[in-house]
Design a protein around this motif. Structure first.
Motif, PDB file in Angstrom:
ATOM      1  N   ALA A  49       0.800  -1.220   0.000  1.00  0.00           N
ATOM      2  CA  ALA A  49       0.000   0.000   0.000  1.00  0.00           C
ATOM      3  C   ALA A  49       0.835   1.272   0.000  1.00  0.00           C
ATOM      4  O   ALA A  49       0.298   2.368  -0.176  1.00  0.00           O
ATOM      5  N   HIS A  50       2.145   1.158   0.211  1.00  0.00           N
ATOM      6  CA  HIS A  50       2.977   2.357   0.344  1.00  0.00           C
ATOM      7  C   HIS A  50       3.247   2.969  -1.033  1.00  0.00           C
ATOM      8  O   HIS A  50       3.672   2.269  -1.964  1.00  0.00           O
ATOM      9  N   PRO A  51       3.047   4.272  -1.178  1.00  0.00           N
ATOM     10  CA  PRO A  51       3.195   4.895  -2.498  1.00  0.00           C
ATOM     11  C   PRO A  51       4.618   4.969  -3.024  1.00  0.00           C
ATOM     12  O   PRO A  51       4.812   5.175  -4.233  1.00  0.00           O
ATOM     13  N   ASP A  52       5.610   4.796  -2.160  1.00  0.00           N
ATOM     14  CA  ASP A  52       7.009   4.927  -2.584  1.00  0.00           C
ATOM     15  C   ASP A  52       7.738   3.593  -2.635  1.00  0.00           C
ATOM     16  O   ASP A  52       8.970   3.560  -2.695  1.00  0.00           O
ATOM     17  N   VAL A  53       6.993   2.491  -2.575  1.00  0.00           N
ATOM     18  CA  VAL A  53       7.601   1.160  -2.482  1.00  0.00           C
ATOM     19  C   VAL A  53       7.002   0.234  -3.526  1.00  0.00           C
ATOM     20  O   VAL A  53       5.797   0.263  -3.794  1.00  0.00           O
ATOM     21  N   ASP A  54       7.851  -0.591  -4.103  1.00  0.00           N
ATOM     22  CA  ASP A  54       7.399  -1.718  -4.930  1.00  0.00           C
ATOM     23  C   ASP A  54       7.705  -3.003  -4.168  1.00  0.00           C
ATOM     24  O   ASP A  54       8.873  -3.296  -3.889  1.00  0.00           O
ATOM     25  N   LEU A  55       6.669  -3.753  -3.817  1.00  0.00           N
ATOM     26  CA  LEU A  55       6.861  -5.055  -3.186  1.00  0.00           C
ATOM     27  C   LEU A  55       7.199  -6.051  -4.282  1.00  0.00           C
ATOM     28  O   LEU A  55       6.344  -6.392  -5.107  1.00  0.00           O
ATOM     29  N   VAL A  56       8.449  -6.525  -4.301  1.00  0.00           N
ATOM     30  CA  VAL A  56       8.920  -7.313  -5.448  1.00  0.00           C
ATOM     31  C   VAL A  56       9.252  -8.755  -5.108  1.00  0.00           C
ATOM     32  O   VAL A  56       9.407  -9.570  -6.023  1.00  0.00           O
ATOM     33  N   ALA A  57       9.389  -9.106  -3.814  1.00  0.00           N
ATOM     34  CA  ALA A  57       9.839 -10.464  -3.490  1.00  0.00           C
ATOM     35  C   ALA A  57       9.288 -10.911  -2.147  1.00  0.00           C
ATOM     36  O   ALA A  57       9.167 -10.123  -1.211  1.00  0.00           O
ATOM     37  N   LEU A  58       8.984 -12.198  -2.073  1.00  0.00           N
ATOM     38  CA  LEU A  58       8.531 -12.829  -0.835  1.00  0.00           C
ATOM     39  C   LEU A  58       9.324 -14.107  -0.615  1.00  0.00           C
ATOM     40  O   LEU A  58       9.677 -14.796  -1.573  1.00  0.00           O
ATOM     41  N   SER A  59       9.560 -14.419   0.673  1.00  0.00           N
ATOM     42  CA  SER A  59      10.241 -15.670   1.005  1.00  0.00           C
ATOM     43  C   SER A  59       9.536 -16.337   2.165  1.00  0.00           C
ATOM     44  O   SER A  59       9.239 -15.696   3.173  1.00  0.00           O
ATOM     45  N   ALA A  60       9.245 -17.617   2.016  1.00  0.00           N
ATOM     46  CA  ALA A  60       8.639 -18.407   3.089  1.00  0.00           C
ATOM     47  C   ALA A  60       8.838 -19.878   2.769  1.00  0.00           C
ATOM     48  O   ALA A  60       8.976 -20.261   1.595  1.00  0.00           O
ATOM     49  N   MET A  61       8.823 -20.698   3.797  1.00  0.00           N
ATOM     50  CA  MET A  61       8.957 -22.135   3.590  1.00  0.00           C
ATOM     51  C   MET A  61       7.634 -22.761   3.164  1.00  0.00           C
ATOM     52  O   MET A  61       7.621 -23.862   2.619  1.00  0.00           O
ATOM     53  N   GLU A  62       6.521 -22.062   3.423  1.00  0.00           N
ATOM     54  CA  GLU A  62       5.193 -22.600   3.125  1.00  0.00           C
ATOM     55  C   GLU A  62       4.786 -22.194   1.703  1.00  0.00           C
ATOM     56  O   GLU A  62       4.471 -21.030   1.449  1.00  0.00           O
ATOM     57  N   ARG A  78       9.309 -15.242  -5.833  1.00  0.00           N
ATOM     58  CA  ARG A  78       8.909 -16.016  -4.650  1.00  0.00           C
ATOM     59  C   ARG A  78       9.987 -17.050  -4.361  1.00  0.00           C
ATOM     60  O   ARG A  78      10.348 -17.836  -5.249  1.00  0.00           O
ATOM     61  N   TYR A  79      10.473 -17.041  -3.118  1.00  0.00           N
ATOM     62  CA  TYR A  79      11.634 -17.861  -2.787  1.00  0.00           C
ATOM     63  C   TYR A  79      11.398 -18.696  -1.525  1.00  0.00           C
ATOM     64  O   TYR A  79      11.155 -18.144  -0.445  1.00  0.00           O
ATOM     65  N   PRO A  80      11.493 -20.019  -1.626  1.00  0.00           N
ATOM     66  CA  PRO A  80      11.544 -20.826  -0.408  1.00  0.00           C
ATOM     67  C   PRO A  80      12.834 -20.580   0.385  1.00  0.00           C
ATOM     68  O   PRO A  80      12.872 -20.745   1.595  1.00  0.00           O
ATOM     69  N   ASP A  81      13.897 -20.172  -0.304  1.00  0.00           N
ATOM     70  CA  ASP A  81      15.216 -19.940   0.303  1.00  0.00           C
ATOM     71  C   ASP A  81      15.447 -18.434   0.440  1.00  0.00           C
ATOM     72  O   ASP A  81      15.612 -17.724  -0.566  1.00  0.00           O
ATOM     73  N   TRP A  82      15.482 -17.933   1.663  1.00  0.00           N
ATOM     74  CA  TRP A  82      15.638 -16.494   1.877  1.00  0.00           C
ATOM     75  C   TRP A  82      17.003 -15.990   1.408  1.00  0.00           C
ATOM     76  O   TRP A  82      17.130 -14.838   0.969  1.00  0.00           O
ATOM     77  N   ARG A  83      18.017 -16.827   1.506  1.00  0.00           N
ATOM     78  CA  ARG A  83      19.348 -16.397   1.054  1.00  0.00           C
ATOM     79  C   ARG A  83      19.339 -16.146  -0.455  1.00  0.00           C
ATOM     80  O   ARG A  83      19.983 -15.213  -0.946  1.00  0.00           O
ATOM     81  N   GLN A  84      18.631 -16.981  -1.193  1.00  0.00           N
ATOM     82  CA  GLN A  84      18.530 -16.776  -2.633  1.00  0.00           C
ATOM     83  C   GLN A  84      17.815 -15.463  -2.932  1.00  0.00           C
ATOM     84  O   GLN A  84      18.193 -14.731  -3.854  1.00  0.00           O
ATOM     85  N   MET A  85      16.791 -15.138  -2.134  1.00  0.00           N
ATOM     86  CA  MET A  85      16.082 -13.872  -2.341  1.00  0.00           C
ATOM     87  C   MET A  85      17.016 -12.691  -2.135  1.00  0.00           C
ATOM     88  O   MET A  85      17.041 -11.752  -2.945  1.00  0.00           O
ATOM     89  N   LEU A  86      17.794 -12.705  -1.057  1.00  0.00           N
ATOM     90  CA  LEU A  86      18.727 -11.607  -0.804  1.00  0.00           C
ATOM     91  C   LEU A  86      19.753 -11.473  -1.920  1.00  0.00           C
ATOM     92  O   LEU A  86      20.164 -10.362  -2.271  1.00  0.00           O
ATOM     93  N   ALA A  87      20.160 -12.584  -2.506  1.00  0.00           N
ATOM     94  CA  ALA A  87      21.198 -12.571  -3.537  1.00  0.00           C
ATOM     95  C   ALA A  87      20.666 -12.135  -4.897  1.00  0.00           C
ATOM     96  O   ALA A  87      21.396 -11.522  -5.685  1.00  0.00           O
ATOM     97  N   GLU A  88      19.399 -12.425  -5.173  1.00  0.00           N
ATOM     98  CA  GLU A  88      18.906 -12.263  -6.544  1.00  0.00           C
ATOM     99  C   GLU A  88      17.882 -11.147  -6.742  1.00  0.00           C
ATOM    100  O   GLU A  88      17.735 -10.647  -7.861  1.00  0.00           O
ATOM    101  N   ALA A  89      17.172 -10.741  -5.710  1.00  0.00           N
ATOM    102  CA  ALA A  89      15.996  -9.889  -5.916  1.00  0.00           C
ATOM    103  C   ALA A  89      16.311  -8.397  -6.012  1.00  0.00           C
ATOM    104  O   ALA A  89      15.402  -7.595  -6.244  1.00  0.00           O
ATOM    105  N   GLU A  90      17.571  -8.003  -5.827  1.00  0.00           N
ATOM    106  CA  GLU A  90      17.986  -6.604  -5.915  1.00  0.00           C
ATOM    107  C   GLU A  90      17.126  -5.709  -5.013  1.00  0.00           C
ATOM    108  O   GLU A  90      16.548  -4.714  -5.450  1.00  0.00           O
ATOM    109  N   LEU A  91      17.086  -6.072  -3.749  1.00  0.00           N
ATOM    110  CA  LEU A  91      16.245  -5.359  -2.780  1.00  0.00           C
ATOM    111  C   LEU A  91      16.942  -4.122  -2.231  1.00  0.00           C
ATOM    112  O   LEU A  91      18.161  -4.078  -2.085  1.00  0.00           O
ATOM    113  N   ASP A  92      16.132  -3.135  -1.895  1.00  0.00           N
ATOM    114  CA  ASP A  92      16.594  -1.985  -1.122  1.00  0.00           C
ATOM    115  C   ASP A  92      16.277  -2.195   0.351  1.00  0.00           C
ATOM    116  O   ASP A  92      17.060  -1.818   1.224  1.00  0.00           O
TER     117      ASP A  92
END
Length: 380
Positions: A49-62, A78-92
């Protein structure tokens, strides 16, 4: 990644002086969330809902939660492995809403990857890991914050305004607590195992009231702690809330407290009494903050179907009862908005999680006091 504001700008139009309103010129932040339980879902909704943010990635085991919330918010990564998300999703920015014992590992990895971090409370399962998170934030030059969403309540904000106005005078004593009739979260799960949770009711819900009250008091230093803990319900498989699993797993130990009380001495001579329980013979769940000042007192309560904020004082020598106007609750959305504002400000030096570390140190001192049956002095 969010650019380092201290870096030298490349030549060309991008190096021109920017307007002071960073919300106009700063790029939108790429956000991710690790953990999709109830708390993680609040972070997902807030970022979406935030106007200055793009939600681009989620990580969970479920997998079913990744599918549900990924589809609901149009999140493709969408990543079951959180480390892969940090490495690949180009997050701020990333929110961490996982079991407590995972917070420090995940937060430090994210910070070292140049990502700003907002984690759920409690900060970590012990003060040493919380301190390691702060150190990682300082090394990386990135924001580290902890989501204390209850201080964002409308009645807490109203009471903070009353305190700031001076109506109560000098506050010399406070009482606060969160006590439940029946609410042990997940008997036999990580919640009730000491190594994974770091503690019971005190670290789970007592930390909210500790944070809220110290916030209202203007952040005085806690000098000493004297505390006791009890486990009257959990070891018998009673007091479960239905959150997680409602019955204790066969053979699973109950290693934490279901009730804790603490007496805290604060700088300047004031004192704070804190209690928290997951299960107790009381009529209904109750959260409260009571402040005693030289010129007035304040009572804030919610639970049992009734919320109230009352100020007791005098007006021209006559007893007076004041009921301040109360705005809307901010909740997790306000916590996320504050975190995003800190990141977008570019002034990150003071946002290193040190306040939340102090909360962790207070909790650790309380548990040490309970073990030793003695007063414990906090580190300076």
């Amino acid at each position: 990644m969010t650019p380092d504001p201290t870096a030298t700008a490349a030549p060309g139009p991008a190096s021109a002086a920017a307007p002071s309103d960073t919300s106009i010129t700063a790029p939108r932040l790429r956000a991710g969330v690790i953990g999709l339980g109830w708390a993680g879902q609040q972070h997902v909704a807030a970022y979406a809902a935030h106007p200055d943010v793009d939600l681009v990635a989620l990580s969970a085991m479920e997998e079913h939660l990744l599918t549900r919330f990924g589809d609901e918010h149009g999140v493709e990564l969408r990543y079951p492995d959180w480390r892969q998300m940090l490495a690949e999703a180009e997050l701020d920015v990333v929110s961490i809403a996982t079991p407590t014992f995972l917070h420090s590992t995940m937060a430090i990895a994210a910070l070292e990857a140049g990502i700003h971090v907002l984690t759920e409370k409690p900060m970590a399962e012990n003060a040493a890991n919380a301190e390691a998170m702060v150190e990682a934030s300082r090394r990386a030059g990135r924001v580290l914050d902890v989501s204390f969403n209850h201080r964002r309540r409308g009645d807490v904000t109203a009471l903070a305004g009353v305190v700031a106005s001076g109506v109560l005078g000098d506050i010399y004593y406070a009482k606060t607590g969160w006590i439940r009739r029946q609410g042990i979260p997940g008997l036999g799960t990580w919640f009730t195992k000491a190594e994974s949770s770091g503690g019971g009711a005190l670290v789970d819900i007592g930390v909210h009231m500790l944070d809220m009250t110290l916030h209202l008091l203007g952040e005085p230093e806690v000098l000493t702690a004297t505390a006791s803990t009890h486990a009257a319900f959990g070891p018998r498989g009673r007091g479960g809330s239905g959150f997680g699993v409602s019955q204790q797993e066969e053979g699973a130990p109950f290693e934490v407290e279901d009730l804790a009380t603490a007496f805290l001495r604060l700088e300047g001579g004031s004192t704070l009494l804190l209690e928290s329980s997951w299960a107790q013979w009381i009529p209904h769940d109750l959260c409260y903050v009571t402040l005693y000042g030289s010129e007035g007192g304040a009572t804030l309560e919610w639970g049992g179907g009734e919320d109230r904020l009352i100020i007791h004082t005098e007006v021209e020598g006559m007893p007076a009862e004041i009921r301040p106007a109360i705005g809307a609750d901010g909740g997790h959305a306000a916590a996320v908005a504050s975190f995003v504002a800190d990141v977008r400000s570019g002034d990150w030096a003071g946002h290193d999680g040190s306040l939340a570390l102090r909360r962790a140190q207070v909790l650790e001192a309380c548990y040490a006091s309970a073990r030793m049956s003695a007063e414990v002095t906090l580190p300076a």
